[in-house]
Write an enzyme that holds these catalytic residues in place. Structure first.
Site, PDB file in Angstrom:
ATOM      1  N   GLY A  11       2.145  47.300 -67.472  1.00  0.00           N
ATOM      2  CA  GLY A  11       2.990  47.509 -66.310  1.00  0.00           C
ATOM      3  C   GLY A  11       3.339  48.953 -66.034  1.00  0.00           C
ATOM      4  O   GLY A  11       3.740  49.297 -64.924  1.00  0.00           O
ATOM      5  N   ARG A  12       3.216  49.812 -67.033  1.00  0.00           N
ATOM      6  CA  ARG A  12       3.454  51.246 -66.821  1.00  0.00           C
ATOM      7  C   ARG A  12       2.477  52.104 -67.621  1.00  0.00           C
ATOM      8  O   ARG A  12       2.774  53.216 -68.016  1.00  0.00           O
ATOM      9  CB  ARG A  12       4.887  51.617 -67.169  1.00  0.00           C
ATOM     10  CG  ARG A  12       5.333  51.303 -68.581  1.00  0.00           C
ATOM     11  CD  ARG A  12       6.702  51.890 -68.839  1.00  0.00           C
ATOM     12  NE  ARG A  12       7.263  51.454 -70.117  1.00  0.00           N
ATOM     13  CZ  ARG A  12       8.351  51.973 -70.661  1.00  0.00           C
ATOM     14  NH1 ARG A  12       8.979  52.961 -70.050  1.00  0.00           N
ATOM     15  NH2 ARG A  12       8.820  51.520 -71.805  1.00  0.00           N
TER      16      ARG A  12
ATOM     17  N   LYS B  31       1.422  55.725 -71.180  1.00  0.00           N
ATOM     18  CA  LYS B  31       2.724  55.108 -70.954  1.00  0.00           C
ATOM     19  C   LYS B  31       3.474  55.992 -69.967  1.00  0.00           C
ATOM     20  O   LYS B  31       3.579  57.208 -70.180  1.00  0.00           O
ATOM     21  CB  LYS B  31       3.501  54.973 -72.259  1.00  0.00           C
ATOM     22  CG  LYS B  31       4.697  54.034 -72.192  1.00  0.00           C
ATOM     23  CD  LYS B  31       5.219  53.748 -73.590  1.00  0.00           C
ATOM     24  CE  LYS B  31       6.314  52.695 -73.571  1.00  0.00           C
ATOM     25  NZ  LYS B  31       6.786  52.360 -74.942  1.00  0.00           N
TER      26      LYS B  31
ATOM     27  N   ARG C 130      -4.379  43.185 -77.927  1.00  0.00           N
ATOM     28  CA  ARG C 130      -3.195  42.595 -78.519  1.00  0.00           C
ATOM     29  C   ARG C 130      -3.404  41.104 -78.800  1.00  0.00           C
ATOM     30  O   ARG C 130      -4.314  40.476 -78.262  1.00  0.00           O
ATOM     31  CB  ARG C 130      -2.015  42.758 -77.553  1.00  0.00           C
ATOM     32  CG  ARG C 130      -1.682  44.193 -77.186  1.00  0.00           C
ATOM     33  CD  ARG C 130      -0.978  44.242 -75.846  1.00  0.00           C
ATOM     34  NE  ARG C 130      -0.368  45.536 -75.558  1.00  0.00           N
ATOM     35  CZ  ARG C 130      -1.004  46.565 -75.000  1.00  0.00           C
ATOM     36  NH1 ARG C 130      -2.283  46.471 -74.671  1.00  0.00           N
ATOM     37  NH2 ARG C 130      -0.366  47.697 -74.761  1.00  0.00           N
TER      38      ARG C 130
ATOM     39  N   ASP D 177       2.740  40.911 -77.748  1.00  0.00           N
ATOM     40  CA  ASP D 177       2.023  41.950 -77.008  1.00  0.00           C
ATOM     41  C   ASP D 177       2.184  43.316 -77.657  1.00  0.00           C
ATOM     42  O   ASP D 177       1.629  44.301 -77.159  1.00  0.00           O
ATOM     43  CB  ASP D 177       2.486  42.001 -75.547  1.00  0.00           C
ATOM     44  CG  ASP D 177       3.983  42.196 -75.412  1.00  0.00           C
ATOM     45  OD1 ASP D 177       4.733  41.353 -75.945  1.00  0.00           O
ATOM     46  OD2 ASP D 177       4.417  43.176 -74.784  1.00  0.00           O
TER      47      ASP D 177
END
Length: 487
Positions: free
Chosen positions: A91-92, A127, A200, A267
Site C-alpha cells: 500500500g505504500r 516504503k 510473504r 504479511d
C-alpha cells in the site's frame, strides 16, 4: 559509471505476471534530500559506484535500474493480529528491482562450503514511495522518523548476526505528513531496503483465499527454486520444512538478541526467514517475558516471549495454503510433520543462538541447555539491576572474561545463587575464537544497545537541529560492533 560490472539484474518475480503484482509509478516528491546511503549494502549488489545524483534518480525518483522492468506493487493478504484482512497488499511500497549478490558478498556471508553456495537473489523494496491500488485511503507515505527507526533496527540486528534486511537508502522528500500517533505535521521520507525476498506467507494466503491452486503451485515453485533449491520440485512438505527451519532460526535469534518485532502478522513474515518491515519494534531493557513493542498490542499477542508462538501460528496459516495442493492424505500428514518440526528446531536454534551470543563452543545438548537455562535464570533474578545486552557483552568469550566482567561497572551484580549456576554452566564451555576479545569494543565499559531513550535522542537531534551526526556515529559504532562480534 552508473553501476559496477558486478551488478547482475535478475527480475524474476516480475515474470509471474499480473496475478501477483500491479505495475505502479512512484510518487513525485517536492524534494529528494539524501539522508542515508548504505554503500556497504550497495556493494553487495554492485550499486556502490552510483554517484549521489544517480542514487537520487534511482531511489528518490525511481528511474528503473538497468535491466529492471519498473516498480510492481506486490499482491498479498494477511492475518493482522489474527484477523484475516483481504484488502491489503503493497500500500505504500513496491518491489523496485531484483539482482544477484556479488560473488564476493556470497563468500563473506557463507560460513560453510562456499563452493556450494551460489550468490543469492536479493530484492530492492520501498516504503513511502506513494499510493498503489492497495493503499485504500492512506497516503502511501513514510515519516522520516519511521525511516530512521527502520535503519536503526536493521543495523542493530545486523550487528548481532540476526537475519535482517538492510536499509539501503533514506531520502527526505520535503512533504509534511499528518499522523494520529505522533506529533504532526511531521517530515516525510522514502526508504529502500535490500532484502532476501519479499514473498510473504500472506502472498500464499491471497491465492488460497481465491481458491487458486494453480497460483499456489506456481508461487511455491518460484519460491522453492530461488530460495530453497535443495527441495525437490513439487515437494510442498519439503518447502514447508525449509521455511519452518528458517523461521525457527530467525525467531531464536530474535530472542537471544532481546528483540521484539512488534507486529508479527502473516504479511510480515517471509519464506526466507529474514526479518523486515520494522514498525513499533523494541529491544528489551531487561528480562521481561511480557514486554511488548506496540502500544496497540493491548493483549500482548506479540510480546517478547510469545514470539515463537506467533511465528508458529503464522506457519500454520502457510501450511493451510500448501495443504490445498496436497492431493493425498499421506501428503497432508507429511505437511503436518513438517509444521510440527518448528518446536524442536526452535529449541535447537535457541541453544545455538545463546552460545553464539556468549561466544562459547557447544558441549552437547545437555550442557548447552544448562547454559541456556542458567542465562535466563540470571537475567530473571537480576532484572532490576542488570540489562539484557550487558550479560552477553560482559561474559562474551566465556569464563575467560571473568576478570573483565567482575571488575567492570556491573561487577557487584554478579553474585548470588543464579549467578553461581550461570558461572558453573559457563565454565563447562570453551571460548569460541577468543581472539575476538582483543577488539577495542570489549575494552569499553558498556555495549552498544538500542533502547528507546537513545532512539528518541537520535531523532530529537534531527527533528530540532537537523543534526544527523549522532545517527551517523551510532550506525558507525554498530558497524564496528558487527566486526567485533563476528571476527
Amino acid at each position: 559509471m552508473p553501476v559496477s560490472p558486478a551488478y547482475r539484474p535478475e527480475p524474476r518475480f516480475f515474470d509471474l505476471g499480473a496475478d501477483y503484482g500491479d505495475a505502479v509509478k512512484a510518487a513525485e516528491f517536492p524534494q529528494t534530500i539524501l539522508r542515508l546511503r548504505n554503500d556497504r549494502a550497495a556493494a553487495e549488489v554492485g550499486l556502490e559506484t552510483l554517484s549521489d545524483a544517480e542514487w537520487l534518480a534511482h531511489f528518490g525518483r525511481f528511474e528503473p535500474l538497468p535491466g529492471q522492468p519498473g516498480p510492481t506493487a506486490m499482491r498479498y493478504h494477511g492475518h493482522q493480529f489474527r484477523v484475516y484482512n483481504p484488502d491489503i497488499g503493497d500500500g505504500r511500497g513496491f518491489l523496485a528491482a531484483q539482482m544477484r549478490e556479488t560473488p564476493q558478498a556470497a563468500l563473506l556471508r557463507e560460513q560453510g562450503d562456499r563452493d556450494t553456495q551460489p550468490p543469492r537473489l536479493l530484492d530492492l523494496g520501498t516504503k513511502g514511495s506513494g499510493q498503489t491500488p492497495w493503499s485504500r485511503h492512506a497516503d502511501g507515505r513514510l515519516t522520516l522518523k519511521g525511516g530512521m527507526r527502520e535503519a536503526l533496527a536493521a543495523a542493530m540486528l545486523d550487528s548481532l548476526g540476526v537475519p535482517t534486511c538492510r536499509i539501503l537508502s533514506l531520502i527526505e522528500t520535503g512533504e509534511n505528513l499528518e499522523r494520529h500517533d505522533e506529533p504532526s505535521p511531521t517530515r516525510a521520507a522514502v526508504m529502500v531496503r535490500l532484502s532476501h525476498s519479499h514473498i510473504r506467507f500472506g502472498t500464499f494466503q491471497r491465492a488460497a483465499y481465491y481458491g487458486r491452486k494453480d497460483q499456489i503451485e506456481t508461487l511455491m515453485e518460484h519460491a522453492r527454486s530461488l530460495y530453497h533449491p535443495a527441495v525437490a520440485p513439487g515437494d510442498a512438505a519439503g518447502f514447508l520444512a525449509a521455511v519452518v527451519e528458517a523461521s525457527a532460526a530467525l525467531t531464536a535469534k530474535w530472542i537471544a538478541a532481546g528483540f521484539v518485532h512488534g507486529v508479527l502478522n502473516t504479511d510480515n513474515l517471509n519464506v526466507t526467514g529474514e526479518s523486515f518491515d520494522y514498525g513499533p519494534w523494541r529491544f528489551l531493557p531487561h528480562y521481561e517475558p511480557g514486554f511488548t513493542a506496540a502500544y496497540f498490542d493491548q493483549n500482548g499477542l506479540y510480546a517478547f516471549a510469545r514470539q515463537p508462538e506467533a511465528v508458529f501460528w503464522n506457519l500454520t496459516q502457510l501450511a493451510g495454503c500448501l495443504k490445498l495442493i496436497a492431493d493425498a492424505e499421506p501428503q497432508v500428514a507429511i505437511l503436518t510433520e513438517a509444521l510440527n518440526g518448528f518446536g524442536p528446531a526452535y529449541i535447537r536454534h535457541l541453544r545455538a543462538a545463546f552460545l553464539n551470543r556468549l561466544g562459547v563452543q557447544s558441549l552437547g545438548e545437555a550442557a548447552d541447555q544448562r547454559l541456556l537455562d542458567a542465562t535466563l535464570a540470571l537475567a530473571r533474578e537480576k532484572k532490576e539491576a542488570l540489562r539484557w545486552e550487558p550479560i552477553f557483552f560482559d561474559w562474551f568469550g566465556g569464563f575467560s572474561s571473568a576478570a573483565r566482567a567482575l571488575g567492570g561497572v556491573r561487577g557487584k551484580t554478579y553474585q548470588g545463587k543464579a549467578f553461581d549456576a550461570f558461572r558453573f554452566a559457563l565454565m563447562e564451555h570453551e571460548p569460541d575464537r577468543p581472539e575476538r576479545l582483543e577488539h577495542p569494543m570489549f575494552a569499553a565499559p558498556e555495549p552498544e544497545e538500542m533502547l528507546i531513550d537513545e532512539v528518541e535522542a537520535l531523532w530529537s537531534a534531527i527533528d530540532t537541529a537537523d543534526d544527523w551526526a549522532p545517527l551517523q556515529a551510532k550506525l558507525a559504532r554498530l558497524e564496528a560492533a558487527k566486526a567485533a562480534w563476528s571476527l
